[in-house]
Design a protein around this motif. Structure first.
Motif, PDB file in Angstrom:
ATOM      1  N   UNK A  25       6.861   4.633  -3.628  1.00 30.13           N
ATOM      2  CA  UNK A  25       7.544   5.900  -3.354  1.00 30.13           C
ATOM      3  C   UNK A  25       9.047   5.817  -3.512  1.00 30.13           C
ATOM      4  N   UNK A  26       9.577   4.618  -3.617  1.00 35.88           N
ATOM      5  CA  UNK A  26      11.004   4.446  -3.812  1.00 35.88           C
ATOM      6  C   UNK A  26      11.239   3.243  -4.704  1.00 35.88           C
ATOM      7  N   UNK A  27      12.488   2.922  -4.951  1.00 35.22           N
ATOM      8  CA  UNK A  27      12.856   1.911  -5.927  1.00 35.22           C
ATOM      9  C   UNK A  27      12.130   0.600  -5.681  1.00 35.22           C
ATOM     10  N   UNK A  28      11.174   0.303  -6.552  1.00 33.12           N
ATOM     11  CA  UNK A  28      10.364  -0.896  -6.350  1.00 33.12           C
ATOM     12  C   UNK A  28      11.130  -2.166  -6.651  1.00 33.12           C
ATOM     13  N   UNK A  29      12.238  -2.059  -7.385  1.00 36.48           N
ATOM     14  CA  UNK A  29      13.007  -3.263  -7.708  1.00 36.48           C
ATOM     15  C   UNK A  29      13.635  -3.886  -6.466  1.00 36.48           C
ATOM     16  N   UNK A  30      13.590  -3.183  -5.339  1.00 36.49           N
ATOM     17  CA  UNK A  30      14.107  -3.728  -4.089  1.00 36.49           C
ATOM     18  C   UNK A  30      13.105  -4.644  -3.406  1.00 36.49           C
ATOM     19  N   UNK A  31      11.911  -4.777  -3.972  1.00 34.06           N
ATOM     20  CA  UNK A  31      10.844  -5.505  -3.297  1.00 34.06           C
ATOM     21  C   UNK A  31      10.166  -6.505  -4.220  1.00 34.06           C
ATOM     22  N   UNK A  32       9.808  -7.615  -3.628  1.00 30.99           N
ATOM     23  CA  UNK A  32       8.807  -8.487  -4.248  1.00 30.99           C
ATOM     24  C   UNK A  32       7.467  -7.778  -4.082  1.00 30.99           C
ATOM     25  N   UNK A  33       6.645  -7.816  -5.120  1.00 29.28           N
ATOM     26  CA  UNK A  33       5.372  -7.103  -5.075  1.00 29.28           C
ATOM     27  C   UNK A  33       4.215  -8.074  -5.249  1.00 29.28           C
ATOM     28  N   UNK A  34       3.118  -7.766  -4.574  1.00 29.96           N
ATOM     29  CA  UNK A  34       1.947  -8.631  -4.670  1.00 29.96           C
ATOM     30  C   UNK A  34       0.662  -7.844  -4.685  1.00 29.96           C
ATOM     31  N   UNK A  35      -0.363  -8.501  -5.177  1.00 31.39           N
ATOM     32  CA  UNK A  35      -1.733  -7.983  -5.115  1.00 31.39           C
ATOM     33  C   UNK A  35      -2.573  -8.950  -4.293  1.00 31.39           C
ATOM     34  N   UNK A  36      -3.374  -8.391  -3.413  1.00 35.12           N
ATOM     35  CA  UNK A  36      -4.310  -9.151  -2.597  1.00 35.12           C
ATOM     36  C   UNK A  36      -5.670  -8.482  -2.717  1.00 35.12           C
TER      37      UNK A  36
END
Length: 123
Positions: A25-36
Motif C-alpha cells: 500500500x505504500x513505498x515498498x522500497x522502504x522494506x525488505x520483502x519476503x515470502x513464507x
C-alpha cells in the motif's frame, strides 16, 4: 504501516508454474520483502526474501532452482515465480515486509503480513 495483498494462487498440476504477486500500500522500497508458506499442521516456513533494492535474494534450499523472487519498486510489488511445482509445495503463501536493512529468513523479524494466497499442486 503498510498493507500487503497477495494474488496469483490457485490449483496447478505437478510440474506447472504460478506467479504470485504482493502489492504494497505504500513505498515498498522502504522494506525488505519476503515470502513464507504454511501447510496444514505445520509451522510457517521461509521461502524467499529480497533486499530493498532487489540486489540480493535468498531462497530456501527446498525451492532453489525452482522459485525466483523479484520486485518492482516502481509498482510497489514483489513477485514469486514458481516453476516445476511439486505436491509438497502446497500451502498458503504469505507475503511479509520488514522495516530493517538486513534480509532475514525468520518470521519473527518481519513486521507486516498479508492474508495469504492458497497454492495447491496436484499430483
Amino acid at each position: 504501516q503498510v498493507q500487503l495483498v497477495e494474488s496469483g494462487g490457485g490449483l496447478v498440476q505437478a510440474g506447472g508454474s504460478l506467479r504470485l504477486s504482493c502489492a504494497a500500500s505504500r513505498t515498498s522500497s522502504s522494506y525488505v520483502m519476503g515470502w513464507f508458506r504454511q501447510a496444514p499442521g505445520t509451522e510457517r516456513e521461509f521461502v524467499a526474501a529480497i533486499s530493498r533494492s532487489g540486489g540480493r535474494t535468498y531462497s530456501a534450499d527446498s525451492v532453489k532452482g525452482r522459485f525466483t523472487i523479484a520486485r518492482d519498486n516502481a509498482k510497489n510489488t514483489v513477485y514469486l515465480q514458481m516453476n516445476s511445482l511439486k505436491p509438497e509445495d502446497t500451502a498458503v503463501y504469505y507475503c511479509a515486509a520488514e522495516r530493517g536493512n538486513v534480509v532475514h529468513t525468520t518470521t519473527l523479524r518481519y513486521d507486516y503480513w498479508g492474508q495469504g494466497t492458497q497454492v495447491t499442486v496436484s499430483s
